[in-house]
Scaffold this active site. Structure first.
Site, mmCIF file in Angstrom:
data_model
loop_
_atom_site.group_PDB
_atom_site.id
_atom_site.type_symbol
_atom_site.label_atom_id
_atom_site.label_comp_id
_atom_site.label_asym_id
_atom_site.label_seq_id
_atom_site.Cartn_x
_atom_site.Cartn_y
_atom_site.Cartn_z
ATOM 1 N N LYS A 174 0.849 -1.201 0.000
ATOM 2 C CA LYS A 174 0.000 0.000 0.000
ATOM 3 C C LYS A 174 0.881 1.246 0.000
ATOM 4 O O LYS A 174 1.880 1.307 0.735
ATOM 5 C CB LYS A 174 -0.902 -0.017 1.242
ATOM 6 C CG LYS A 174 -1.904 1.137 1.293
ATOM 7 C CD LYS A 174 -2.787 1.025 2.542
ATOM 8 C CE LYS A 174 -3.833 2.122 2.624
ATOM 9 N NZ LYS A 174 -4.649 2.018 3.863
ATOM 10 N N SER A 234 -9.564 1.969 3.149
ATOM 11 C CA SER A 234 -8.745 2.675 2.201
ATOM 12 C C SER A 234 -7.732 1.805 1.453
ATOM 13 O O SER A 234 -7.170 2.256 0.457
ATOM 14 C CB SER A 234 -7.985 3.793 2.927
ATOM 15 O OG SER A 234 -7.122 3.250 3.906
ATOM 16 N N SER A 241 -9.553 -0.271 7.417
ATOM 17 C CA SER A 241 -9.063 -0.221 6.034
ATOM 18 C C SER A 241 -8.358 -1.458 5.505
ATOM 19 O O SER A 241 -8.040 -1.514 4.324
ATOM 20 C CB SER A 241 -8.140 0.966 5.856
ATOM 21 O OG SER A 241 -8.910 2.136 5.740
HETATM 22 N N1 GLN Z 1 -12.774 4.255 6.532
HETATM 23 C C1 GLN Z 1 -12.142 4.734 7.711
HETATM 24 C C2 GLN Z 1 -11.772 6.194 7.571
HETATM 25 O O1 GLN Z 1 -12.108 6.738 6.586
HETATM 26 C C3 GLN Z 1 -10.952 3.906 8.029
HETATM 27 C C4 GLN Z 1 -9.725 4.312 7.306
HETATM 28 C C5 GLN Z 1 -8.567 3.459 7.675
HETATM 29 O O2 GLN Z 1 -8.696 2.456 8.352
HETATM 30 N N2 GLN Z 1 -7.407 3.888 7.234
HETATM 31 O O3 GLN Z 1 -11.167 6.771 8.411
#
Ligand code: GLN
Length: 476
Positions: free
Chosen positions: A79, A154, A178
């Site tokens: 990532k 994400s 994420s």
């Molecule tokens: N969807 C969550 C957010 O927008 C989690 C993001 C993540 O885990 N990096 O913060």
């Protein structure tokens, strides 16, 4: 080689048996990426030179008959929030469009030391903020199982590449879900280890008390293999824990019968899609028939988790993202006359809408006069959420829930409605807030064929049990 069905396990066996060289395998992956990834857009940057050099090192070991490291020749994607020496690292943001880091993230360095081949850097929401990968400055990722839908986020690129077979496995990061939520949407396995289990050195910070690095893989066994390689104390990260790392792969052979599995009623309430519920219940039924004892439990503060998360995460993000000021690295606005104007214009031109929204929310929650009412209150509720889990783990060995309330949604469906996007994290943010490990494992499909994930949560540092229970769900 059928790249789609390769696991870490089968790849290293094929390399060791000289069925294919690491170099030839890496070339095949690049061929597949170039043919298939333009449509999916899971990769932001390829690093062929570095990959082929590493592949040659592995081939030399094989040819000499030397002992092979545990990931010898396994092609892996990273990532793009983990820095890689000499390889562009963007965090999905225009502000880091041309950033070439001078050092490697510890997790990446450990993978390569174990023989893995880093193919490239995976698309993601900007600074890992999002649940659909639509917040990437470089454009969205499509879900390989249905290209009109999001892959989740994400770590959307990381999940999509594993599902599409353009990487054998990937690393993602999880701050509020994420790793697990995109794994659920793409029908792969995603493991978030305990906070501190894996070093965050070289992970571009979103919310430091919530950030975790972990694997996305095709199988639970592969997740166990990868975790062992990346886990463990790192002197470069003072929050990395000095707790012994188990042989998670060997631990998978222990039976699950006799384990007590908690099913929290708050995770099966209003808002849960009927098909998701049915698939998760079928997963729970598999655990029961493997000899687990299923126990109804309650995690009473669950309703406060999403607001708590969005206060803590944005507060920390507003502090972490202050370093992107156009001075030391990253984007700098042109034609400015004063220092302040340079800061302001650089940040205005290069941060996306969601990142700006969060910086503003977080700055507000931390500002004097509001700090006690928002940030401090959120920290207190975070403690209550953690205690909910501590009380539950007095009674049960693991907890099983849906990973997300729905299967993958359509691209564009929620992108204008941040609040409904935030609710996609309702079942995942609790584990990040409590620092406990969690995994998403495929447990079924909707009628239209979209994957559904089941989440297993465990005690701090008890990834072994989490993986074992997930493997029992995975078993056909
Ligand atoms: N969807 C969550 C957010 O927008 C989690 C993001 C993540 O885990 N990096 O913060």
């Amino acid at each position: 080689m059928d790249l789609n069905s390769l696991t870490i396990d089968s790849t290293r066996t094929a390399i060791a048996a000289k069925q294919i060289s690491a170099s030839a395998l890496a070339q095949q992956f690049y061929g597949k990426i170039k043919a298939e990834d333009p449509e999916i857009h899971a990769y932001l940057t390829l690093c062929e030179d570095r990959a082929l050099q590493q592949a040659k090192r592995i081939d030399d070991l094989v040819n000499r008959g030397a002992p092979l490291p545990p990931l010898a020749g396994v092609p892996i994607g990273i990532k793009d929030v983990m820095v890689t020496r000499g390889i562009r690292t963007t965090a999905g943001s225009k502000i880091l469009d041309n950033f070439i880091p001078p050092y490697d993230c510890t997790a990446v360095a450990r993978l390569e030391a174990a023989g893995a081949i880093v193919l490239g850097k995976m698309n993601c929401d900007e600074f890992a903020m999002g649940s659909s990968n639509e917040n990437s400055a470089f454009g969205p990722v499509r879900n390989p199982r249905d290209k009109s839908r999001v892959p989740g986020g994400s770590s959307g690129g990381s999940a999509a590449a594993v599902a599409a077979g353009t990487a054998v496995a990937t690393l993602g990061s999880d701050t509020g879900g994420s790793i697990r939520q995109p794994a659920s949407f793409c029908g792969v396995v995603g493991l978030m280890p305990t906070y501190g289990r894996v070093s965050r050195y070289g992970l571009i910070a979103f919310a430091s008390s919530l950030d975790h690095i972990g694997p996305l893989t095709k199988t639970v066994k592969d997740a166990a293999i990868l975790l062992r390689v990346i886990a463990g104390r790192d002197p470069l990260d003072s929050t990395s824990a000095d707790v012994p790392v188990s042989d998670y792969e060997a631990d998978l052979t222990k039976p699950v019968s006799g384990l007590k599995i908690g099913v929290p009623r708050e995770y099966f309430a209003e808002g849960l899609d009927a098909e998701v519920r049915a698939a998760v219940e079928s997963g729970i039924a598999r655990l029961r028939s493997s000899g687990c004892e299923i126990v109804q439990i309650s995690l009473p503060h669950t309703a406060y988790a999403v607001p708590t998360y969005y206060l803590v995460a944005t507060a920390e993000a507003s502090a972490n993202l202050a370093r992107f000021d156009g001075v030391r690295y990253g984007y700098r606005a042109k034609g400015v006359r004063t220092l302040f104007e340079m800061y302001r214009k650089s940040r205005d031109e290069a941060f996306g809408a969601e990142v700006k929204r969060r910086i503003m929310l977080g700055t507000y929650a931390l500002s004097s006069g509001y700090y006690d009412a928002y940030y401090l209150k959120a920290q207190r509720v975070r403690t209550l959420l953690t205690r909910d889990f501590e009380a539950a783990f007095q009674k049960v060995d693991a907890i099983v829930t849906p990973t997300a309330p729905t299967a993958a949604f359509k691209i564009g469906e929620k992108s204008d409605d941040p609040l409904s996007m935030y609710l996609a994290d309702i079942y995942t943010v609790t584990a990040d807030l409590a620092g406990i490990p969690g995994i998403s494992v495929p447990c079924g499909k909707t009628q239209s064929g979209l994957p559904i994930g089941l989440q297993v949560l465990g005690r701090h540092f008890d990834e072994s049990t989490v993986l074992r229970v997930a493997a029992a769900v995975e078993r056909p």
